[in-house]
Design a protein around this motif. Sequence first.
Motif, PDB file in Angstrom:
ATOM      1  N   THR A 231       0.833  -1.204   0.000  1.00  0.00           N
ATOM      2  CA  THR A 231       0.000   0.000   0.000  1.00  0.00           C
ATOM      3  C   THR A 231       0.863   1.248   0.000  1.00  0.00           C
ATOM      4  O   THR A 231       0.596   2.201  -0.752  1.00  0.00           O
ATOM      5  CB  THR A 231      -0.939   0.001   1.224  1.00  0.00           C
ATOM      6  OG1 THR A 231      -1.744  -1.178   1.180  1.00  0.00           O
ATOM      7  CG2 THR A 231      -1.815   1.237   1.251  1.00  0.00           C
ATOM      8  N   ILE A 232       1.911   1.260   0.813  1.00  0.00           N
ATOM      9  CA  ILE A 232       2.820   2.410   0.857  1.00  0.00           C
ATOM     10  C   ILE A 232       3.505   2.598  -0.494  1.00  0.00           C
ATOM     11  O   ILE A 232       3.630   3.722  -0.989  1.00  0.00           O
ATOM     12  CB  ILE A 232       3.844   2.241   1.995  1.00  0.00           C
ATOM     13  CG1 ILE A 232       3.136   2.383   3.346  1.00  0.00           C
ATOM     14  CG2 ILE A 232       4.968   3.263   1.876  1.00  0.00           C
ATOM     15  CD1 ILE A 232       3.997   2.013   4.534  1.00  0.00           C
ATOM     16  N   ALA A 233       3.932   1.501  -1.114  1.00  0.00           N
ATOM     17  CA  ALA A 233       4.595   1.579  -2.418  1.00  0.00           C
ATOM     18  C   ALA A 233       3.646   2.126  -3.482  1.00  0.00           C
ATOM     19  O   ALA A 233       4.041   2.952  -4.316  1.00  0.00           O
ATOM     20  CB  ALA A 233       5.121   0.208  -2.816  1.00  0.00           C
ATOM     21  N   ILE A 234       2.397   1.697  -3.466  1.00  0.00           N
ATOM     22  CA  ILE A 234       1.416   2.175  -4.450  1.00  0.00           C
ATOM     23  C   ILE A 234       1.158   3.663  -4.263  1.00  0.00           C
ATOM     24  O   ILE A 234       1.103   4.421  -5.237  1.00  0.00           O
ATOM     25  CB  ILE A 234       0.113   1.354  -4.360  1.00  0.00           C
ATOM     26  CG1 ILE A 234       0.361  -0.067  -4.874  1.00  0.00           C
ATOM     27  CG2 ILE A 234      -1.016   2.034  -5.131  1.00  0.00           C
ATOM     28  CD1 ILE A 234      -0.787  -1.024  -4.627  1.00  0.00           C
ATOM     29  N   ILE A 235       1.002   4.089  -3.017  1.00  0.00           N
ATOM     30  CA  ILE A 235       0.767   5.512  -2.750  1.00  0.00           C
ATOM     31  C   ILE A 235       1.966   6.340  -3.199  1.00  0.00           C
ATOM     32  O   ILE A 235       1.807   7.398  -3.821  1.00  0.00           O
ATOM     33  CB  ILE A 235       0.449   5.742  -1.257  1.00  0.00           C
ATOM     34  CG1 ILE A 235      -0.919   5.148  -0.927  1.00  0.00           C
ATOM     35  CG2 ILE A 235       0.496   7.228  -0.901  1.00  0.00           C
ATOM     36  CD1 ILE A 235      -1.249   5.115   0.543  1.00  0.00           C
ATOM     37  N   ALA A 236       3.178   5.858  -2.899  1.00  0.00           N
ATOM     38  CA  ALA A 236       4.386   6.574  -3.323  1.00  0.00           C
ATOM     39  C   ALA A 236       4.465   6.652  -4.843  1.00  0.00           C
ATOM     40  O   ALA A 236       4.821   7.696  -5.403  1.00  0.00           O
ATOM     41  CB  ALA A 236       5.629   5.889  -2.755  1.00  0.00           C
ATOM     42  N   LEU A 237       4.136   5.563  -5.521  1.00  0.00           N
ATOM     43  CA  LEU A 237       4.143   5.559  -6.976  1.00  0.00           C
ATOM     44  C   LEU A 237       3.120   6.547  -7.543  1.00  0.00           C
ATOM     45  O   LEU A 237       3.421   7.294  -8.486  1.00  0.00           O
ATOM     46  CB  LEU A 237       3.862   4.152  -7.504  1.00  0.00           C
ATOM     47  CG  LEU A 237       3.811   3.994  -9.014  1.00  0.00           C
ATOM     48  CD1 LEU A 237       5.177   4.302  -9.623  1.00  0.00           C
ATOM     49  CD2 LEU A 237       3.360   2.599  -9.388  1.00  0.00           C
ATOM     50  N   LEU A 238       1.935   6.576  -6.989  1.00  0.00           N
ATOM     51  CA  LEU A 238       0.913   7.513  -7.455  1.00  0.00           C
ATOM     52  C   LEU A 238       1.328   8.963  -7.221  1.00  0.00           C
ATOM     53  O   LEU A 238       1.090   9.830  -8.075  1.00  0.00           O
ATOM     54  CB  LEU A 238      -0.428   7.220  -6.766  1.00  0.00           C
ATOM     55  CG  LEU A 238      -1.116   5.927  -7.197  1.00  0.00           C
ATOM     56  CD1 LEU A 238      -2.338   5.676  -6.320  1.00  0.00           C
ATOM     57  CD2 LEU A 238      -1.495   5.971  -8.664  1.00  0.00           C
TER      58      LEU A 238
END
Length: 44
Positions: A29-36
């Motif tokens: 979830t943290i990785a997805i938010i950072a990517l977005l």
Amino acid sequence: MSDHKYGEMDIAVQEKTFEGFIKLMVRTTIAIIALLLFIALVNG
């Protein structure tokens, strides 16, 4: 067939698996938010 007795089953393996699953989901979830956020900043 044996009778089930509440609280006698060893659930150490299940608890370890669940803990690993939760850690994986949090990191994902943290990785997805950072990517977005990165995509939003790059596209301006």
